[in-house]
Design a protein around this motif. Structure first.
Motif, PDB file in Angstrom:
ATOM      1  N   SER A   1       0.789  -1.234  -0.241  1.00 14.92           N
ATOM      2  CA  SER A   1       0.273   0.238  -0.308  1.00 14.92           C
ATOM      3  C   SER A   1       0.958   1.683  -0.213  1.00 14.92           C
TER       4      SER A   1
ATOM      5  N   THR B   1      -4.377   6.239   2.629  1.00 16.29           N
ATOM      6  CA  THR B   1      -3.575   5.117   2.350  1.00 16.29           C
ATOM      7  C   THR B   1      -4.054   4.679   1.462  1.00 16.29           C
TER       8      THR B   1
ATOM      9  N   VAL C   1       0.227   6.331   0.724  1.00  9.47           N
ATOM     10  CA  VAL C   1      -0.320   7.262   1.220  1.00  9.47           C
ATOM     11  C   VAL C   1       0.151   8.206  -0.400  1.00  9.47           C
TER      12      VAL C   1
END
Ligand SMILES: [Zn+2]
Ligand SMILES: [Zn+2]
Length: 327
Positions: free
Chosen positions: A186, A195, A188
């Motif tokens: 993941s 996220t 940001v």
């Protein structure tokens, strides 16, 4: 009964370049003749004229073929022994004998029935037994027939198996850290600070290369057909050409029909060379003098064959006096 039968043979042959992914089988159908049924059959009718049921279980059967005693296999005997024949009734038996092909080297066939009860007393005791025998005189007729062998070609998909390296997934089993998310799965977003799941690795943080064994197809194929041998035979034809130059002493290069490459001739002009060419390519004679080069075919402008060509280098530039300039 003589029957026409077909012997079919399937064997792998050359593949068809226009059908990739298929093996080609050549199917040969060869006709032959054979007799049916496969066994010699005896049809025996037994009629019970006595007033008591007739049991054939104690009767012995035998065939003599080619002076050899041929015993019935047990299965055949059981057929004959099943149940008695009722008084006044007739029963027909088909006895399978030896293989019919054994007849080919024997002429007489004897069938024996030994110990057949032919008379009984009032209480059913057998008072008389008789032997029966038949003999058959066999003759042979040779049958000939011209039959065509039939060939056909069957494309069959090439046998494939799940790729053993990637287990059919098409992906290299080796794991690589996802570059986009740095293996975290993941990242940001710089603008909204939220996220997001990494779309590159689907949140796993791991990516795979394409499987090198199967190129990502997930299957490994086992083709059986081979590529057909090259059938395009190149025919070279040509004649002797005398190469003249003004002045003399020029180098000559011509096509070697064995290698398809240009070779420098050992002689310089004026010189006779064996000139060859094929339909598919152009093979001009290359004449070089003082750093100048010209390509000439031994033909006139209107396509007539020439036994000599002449190039004038005296002006410093090559001028083709006789022959067809190609460059
Ligand atoms: Zn990722
Ligand atoms: Zn694979």
């Amino acid at each position: 009964i003589i029957e026409k039968k077909i012997k079919s043979e399937r064997k792998i042959t050359y593949c068809d370049p226009e059908m990739p992914g298929y093996d080609i089988y050549e199917v040969t159908n060869t006709p032959y003749f054979d007799a049916t049924p496969e066994k010699i059959q005896f049809k025996v009718s037994v009629k019970n004229n006595e007033f008591l049921p007739l049991k054939l279980s104690d009767v012995c059967y035998a065939v003599i073929l080619n002076r050899e005693h041929w015993s019935f296999i047990s299965g055949n005997l059981e057929k004959l022994n099943e149940g008695p024949i009722l008084s006044g009734f007739e029963k027909e038996f088909i006895i399978d004998g030896p293989d019919i092909h054994l007849l080919s080297d024997s002429r007489f066939v004897y069938l024996f029935l030994n110990g057949v009860p032919t008379s009984v007393d009032n209480v059913g005791n057998i008072t008389q037994k008789d032997n029966f025998e038949w003999y058959f005189d066999c003759s042979f007729v040779k049958m000939e027939s011209n039959e065509q062998i039939n060939y056909s070609y069957e494309p069959t998909p090439v046998y494939t198996e799940k790729c053993p390296n990637c287990n059919g997934t098409g992906l290299d089993p080796e794991t690589i850290e996802c570059e986009r998310c740095g293996g975290k799965g993941s990242f940001v977003n710089r603008f909204d600070g939220k996220t997001y799941k990494c779309p590159e690795c689907n949140g796993t943080g791991i990516v795979h290369d394409v499987c090198k064994t199967c190129n990502g197809t997930g299957v490994k194929s086992y083709p059986k057909s081979q590529m057909p041998p090259a059938t395009n035979i190149i025919t070279w034809s040509g004649w002797v050409v005398k190469v003249n130059t003004i002045p003399s002493g020029a180098t000559i290069k011509s096509m070697n029909s064995k290698t398809g490459q240009y070779d420098i001739q050992s002689c310089t002009t004026p010189c006779k060379i064996d000139w060859f060419c094929t339909d598919s390519i152009s093979c001009p004679i290359i004449v070089e003098y003082n750093g100048q080069s010209v390509q000439v075919l031994p033909y006139t402008a209107d396509g007539k064959e020439l036994s000599s060509i002449t190039i004038d280098f005296s002006s410093g530039k090559p001028i083709v006096k006789k022959g067809q300039k190609t460059n």
